[in-house]
Design a protein around this motif. Sequence first.
Motif, PDB file in Angstrom:
ATOM      1  N   THR A   1       9.649   0.665  -9.487  1.00 38.73           N
ATOM      2  CA  THR A   1       8.162   0.598  -8.648  1.00 38.73           C
ATOM      3  C   THR A   1       7.204   1.812  -9.146  1.00 38.73           C
ATOM      4  N   ALA A   2       7.701   2.434 -10.454  1.00 31.06           N
ATOM      5  CA  ALA A   2       7.186   3.615 -10.850  1.00 31.06           C
ATOM      6  C   ALA A   2       5.852   3.156 -11.246  1.00 31.06           C
ATOM      7  N   GLY A   3       4.779   4.084 -10.812  1.00 30.89           N
ATOM      8  CA  GLY A   3       3.296   3.585 -11.329  1.00 30.89           C
ATOM      9  C   GLY A   3       2.251   3.676 -10.484  1.00 30.89           C
ATOM     10  N   LYS A   4       1.024   3.475 -10.899  1.00 32.60           N
ATOM     11  CA  LYS A   4       0.155   3.537  -9.851  1.00 32.60           C
ATOM     12  C   LYS A   4       0.060   2.187  -9.247  1.00 32.60           C
TER      13      LYS A   4
ATOM     14  N   GLY B   1       7.914   6.391  -4.327  1.00 29.82           N
ATOM     15  CA  GLY B   1       6.758   6.109  -3.573  1.00 29.82           C
ATOM     16  C   GLY B   1       6.844   5.237  -2.251  1.00 29.82           C
ATOM     17  N   GLN B   2       5.878   4.624  -2.097  1.00 33.83           N
ATOM     18  CA  GLN B   2       5.850   3.764  -0.727  1.00 33.83           C
ATOM     19  C   GLN B   2       6.655   2.773  -0.810  1.00 33.83           C
ATOM     20  N   ILE B   3       6.732   2.066  -1.877  1.00 30.89           N
ATOM     21  CA  ILE B   3       7.793   0.938  -1.971  1.00 30.89           C
ATOM     22  C   ILE B   3       9.133   1.502  -2.381  1.00 30.89           C
TER      23      ILE B   3
ATOM     24  N   LEU C   1       7.188  15.574  -8.233  1.00 31.11           N
ATOM     25  CA  LEU C   1       7.780  14.945  -7.004  1.00 31.11           C
ATOM     26  C   LEU C   1       9.374  15.081  -6.789  1.00 31.11           C
TER      27      LEU C   1
ATOM     28  N   ASN D   1       2.679  -3.427 -10.998  1.00 34.92           N
ATOM     29  CA  ASN D   1       1.563  -4.101 -11.610  1.00 34.92           C
ATOM     30  C   ASN D   1       0.889  -3.701 -12.754  1.00 34.92           C
TER      31      ASN D   1
ATOM     32  N   ALA E   1       0.421  -2.975  -0.682  1.00 33.03           N
ATOM     33  CA  ALA E   1       1.408  -3.490   0.314  1.00 33.03           C
ATOM     34  C   ALA E   1       2.671  -2.623  -0.079  1.00 33.03           C
TER      35      ALA E   1
ATOM     36  N   VAL F   1       8.542  -4.108 -10.326  1.00 28.45           N
ATOM     37  CA  VAL F   1       7.740  -4.452  -9.161  1.00 28.45           C
ATOM     38  C   VAL F   1       6.369  -3.950  -9.549  1.00 28.45           C
TER      39      VAL F   1
ATOM     40  N   HIS G   1       1.158 -13.199 -11.020  1.00 22.24           N
ATOM     41  CA  HIS G   1       0.705 -12.355  -9.734  1.00 22.24           C
ATOM     42  C   HIS G   1      -0.658 -12.181  -9.702  1.00 22.24           C
TER      43      HIS G   1
ATOM     44  N   LEU H   1       7.353 -12.524  -3.287  1.00 26.08           N
ATOM     45  CA  LEU H   1       6.455 -12.018  -2.335  1.00 26.08           C
ATOM     46  C   LEU H   1       5.234 -13.082  -2.110  1.00 26.08           C
TER      47      LEU H   1
ATOM     48  N   MET I   1       9.443  -9.051  -9.652  1.00 26.36           N
ATOM     49  CA  MET I   1       9.242  -9.550  -8.334  1.00 26.36           C
ATOM     50  C   MET I   1       7.786  -9.887  -8.026  1.00 26.36           C
TER      51      MET I   1
ATOM     52  N   ASP J   1      12.085   9.825  -9.342  1.00 27.93           N
ATOM     53  CA  ASP J   1      10.879  10.042  -9.474  1.00 27.93           C
ATOM     54  C   ASP J   1      10.461  11.087 -10.349  1.00 27.93           C
ATOM     55  N   ILE J   2       9.263  11.398 -10.858  1.00 29.66           N
ATOM     56  CA  ILE J   2       8.957  12.499 -11.743  1.00 29.66           C
ATOM     57  C   ILE J   2       8.782  13.620 -11.272  1.00 29.66           C
TER      58      ILE J   2
HETATM   59  P1  A3D Z   1       3.287   4.470  -5.266  1.00 30.22           P
HETATM   60  O1  A3D Z   1       3.444   4.991  -3.472  1.00 30.22           O
HETATM   61  O2  A3D Z   1       2.231   5.564  -5.638  1.00 30.22           O
HETATM   62  O3  A3D Z   1       4.642   5.074  -5.725  1.00 30.22           O
HETATM   63  C1  A3D Z   1       4.731   4.974  -7.234  1.00 30.22           C
HETATM   64  C2  A3D Z   1       5.689   6.213  -7.537  1.00 30.22           C
HETATM   65  O4  A3D Z   1       5.964   6.093  -8.880  1.00 30.22           O
HETATM   66  C3  A3D Z   1       5.093   7.564  -7.267  1.00 30.22           C
HETATM   67  O5  A3D Z   1       5.947   8.405  -6.553  1.00 30.22           O
HETATM   68  C4  A3D Z   1       5.195   8.185  -8.683  1.00 30.22           C
HETATM   69  O6  A3D Z   1       5.148   9.683  -8.699  1.00 30.22           O
HETATM   70  C5  A3D Z   1       6.235   7.564  -9.264  1.00 30.22           C
HETATM   71  N1  A3D Z   1       5.874   7.647 -10.580  1.00 30.22           N
HETATM   72  C6  A3D Z   1       4.674   7.630 -11.796  1.00 30.22           C
HETATM   73  N2  A3D Z   1       5.522   7.681 -12.882  1.00 30.22           N
HETATM   74  C7  A3D Z   1       6.638   7.624 -12.880  1.00 30.22           C
HETATM   75  C8  A3D Z   1       7.469   7.608 -14.108  1.00 30.22           C
HETATM   76  N3  A3D Z   1       7.097   7.967 -15.328  1.00 30.22           N
HETATM   77  N4  A3D Z   1       8.826   7.749 -13.575  1.00 30.22           N
HETATM   78  C9  A3D Z   1       9.234   7.815 -12.463  1.00 30.22           C
HETATM   79  N5  A3D Z   1       8.273   7.478 -11.196  1.00 30.22           N
HETATM   80  C10 A3D Z   1       7.200   7.655 -11.713  1.00 30.22           C
HETATM   81  O7  A3D Z   1       3.210   3.231  -5.521  1.00 30.22           O
HETATM   82  P2  A3D Z   1       3.581   1.715  -4.588  1.00 30.22           P
HETATM   83  O8  A3D Z   1       5.028   2.145  -4.376  1.00 30.22           O
HETATM   84  O9  A3D Z   1       2.888   1.658  -3.375  1.00 30.22           O
HETATM   85  O10 A3D Z   1       3.611   0.970  -5.580  1.00 30.22           O
HETATM   86  C11 A3D Z   1       4.270   0.846  -6.835  1.00 30.22           C
HETATM   87  C12 A3D Z   1       3.805  -0.075  -7.893  1.00 30.22           C
HETATM   88  O11 A3D Z   1       3.966  -1.556  -7.228  1.00 30.22           O
HETATM   89  C13 A3D Z   1       2.540  -0.129  -8.034  1.00 30.22           C
HETATM   90  O12 A3D Z   1       2.052  -0.336  -9.447  1.00 30.22           O
HETATM   91  C14 A3D Z   1       2.096  -1.449  -7.272  1.00 30.22           C
HETATM   92  O13 A3D Z   1       0.557  -2.014  -7.866  1.00 30.22           O
HETATM   93  C15 A3D Z   1       2.900  -2.431  -7.275  1.00 30.22           C
HETATM   94  N6  A3D Z   1       3.144  -3.284  -6.453  1.00 30.22           N
HETATM   95  C16 A3D Z   1       3.498  -4.722  -6.724  1.00 30.22           C
HETATM   96  C17 A3D Z   1       3.627  -5.968  -5.989  1.00 30.22           C
HETATM   97  C18 A3D Z   1       4.136  -7.035  -6.374  1.00 30.22           C
HETATM   98  O14 A3D Z   1       4.071  -7.989  -5.607  1.00 30.22           O
HETATM   99  C19 A3D Z   1       4.328  -7.208  -7.903  1.00 30.22           C
HETATM  100  C20 A3D Z   1       3.180  -5.585  -4.668  1.00 30.22           C
HETATM  101  C21 A3D Z   1       2.708  -4.018  -4.223  1.00 30.22           C
HETATM  102  C22 A3D Z   1       2.848  -3.221  -5.049  1.00 30.22           C
END
Ligand code: A3D
Length: 310
Positions: free
Chosen positions: A79-82, A11-13, A37, A122, A227, A120, A177, A149, A145, A33-34
């Motif tokens: 970074t998988a997850g919501k 995803g984004q990260i 996607l 949350n 972010a 990464v 965090h 940050l 991580m 990714d799953i």
């Molecule tokens: P997003 O752009 O939604 O990307 C997450 C990706 O994970 C999506 O493309 C999903 O399809 C994919 N996904 C979901 N389930 C699975 C799975 N079972 N296997 C593989 N891929 C999967 O989110 P994001 O990239 O913006 O953020 C990702 C995570 O990082 C979130 O939980 C945020 O809360 C977290 N995050 C943490 C920090 C820290 O400083 C710790 C900062 C910013 C975001």
Amino acid sequence: MRKKIALIGGGQIGQILAMLAAQRELGDVVLLDIPPLENPVKGKALDLMEMAPHGNYDASITGTSDYKDIAGADVVIVTAGKPREAGMTREDLLAVNIKIITDVANGVKANAPNAFCIIVTNPLDAMVYVFQKVTGFPKSRVAGMAGALDTARWRAFIAMELGVSVVDVAGTVLGGHGPDMVPLPRLTTVGGVPLADIVSKETIEKLATRTREAGTEIVKLFGKGSAFFSPAWSAITMAEAYLKDKKRVIPCAALCEGEYGVRNLFIGVPCVIGARGVEKILEIKLTDDEKAMLAKTVAGVTKTVAETKM
Ligand code: A3D
């Protein structure tokens, strides 16, 4: 032979991680990714291959939904997850992300059992705990991580306030965090000058509060999602320290077994990261006030981890 970097979550990260890993020639990149996607990550990977002639990097970047493709990865970044949306706390993500992290941990354990793993997703301190419990990987090879940050944000806000180069701002942030994290003004310097000598107590408190709420400030501005540039760079810094055996001192969520009086909990502490992963946790002699602040954040993380029932 090139190193291999597996990015779980495209995803984004994840997509920024792929770009940075390729640009810095850290190794070949697999973006997983799953379904449904699968095609977007294949498209992102191809786009990055086509960026290479101008980006001037040699790396193979591929997209997949098959864990077999991460086989033998040297580094895994998860970074998988919501992500959060406006009005949500990180803890609101626990139920949905715990299942995702469990699936990911099983996939990584089966296919990349020797990787250095950076989590990464949350709520960070609980997700890294779950990942380590499910994989059973040694504590040196699993890190969260967050401190990297949080410290970057603390340094950035200080540099912005003072109008100085961020490069010259040094400091650290301890703890979970979340809003109880502990920036340490006493140990923060600007070109070697103690922060407290050049700004008022009120300004320091304002900067510390902004740091604790920095993730939420971005979520509010975005409206949807959280972010991604700065988290990606922070994770890449950790990966690079491992791959190049740099022995960087980076605050990370590491498994404490007595350090800072904390047991069996991942919490943000300064770590030496090199070829053996989290090689060492550096212990700071904290003041009573700092100890009290750390105890508060540890209590918060303990509560969230208890909810994982692991
Ligand atoms: P997003 O752009 O939604 O990307 C997450 C990706 O994970 C999506 O493309 C999903 O399809 C994919 N996904 C979901 N389930 C699975 C799975 N079972 N296997 C593989 N891929 C999967 O989110 P994001 O990239 O913006 O953020 C990702 C995570 O990082 C979130 O939980 C945020 O809360 C977290 N995050 C943490 C920090 C820290 O400083 C710790 C900062 C910013 C975001």
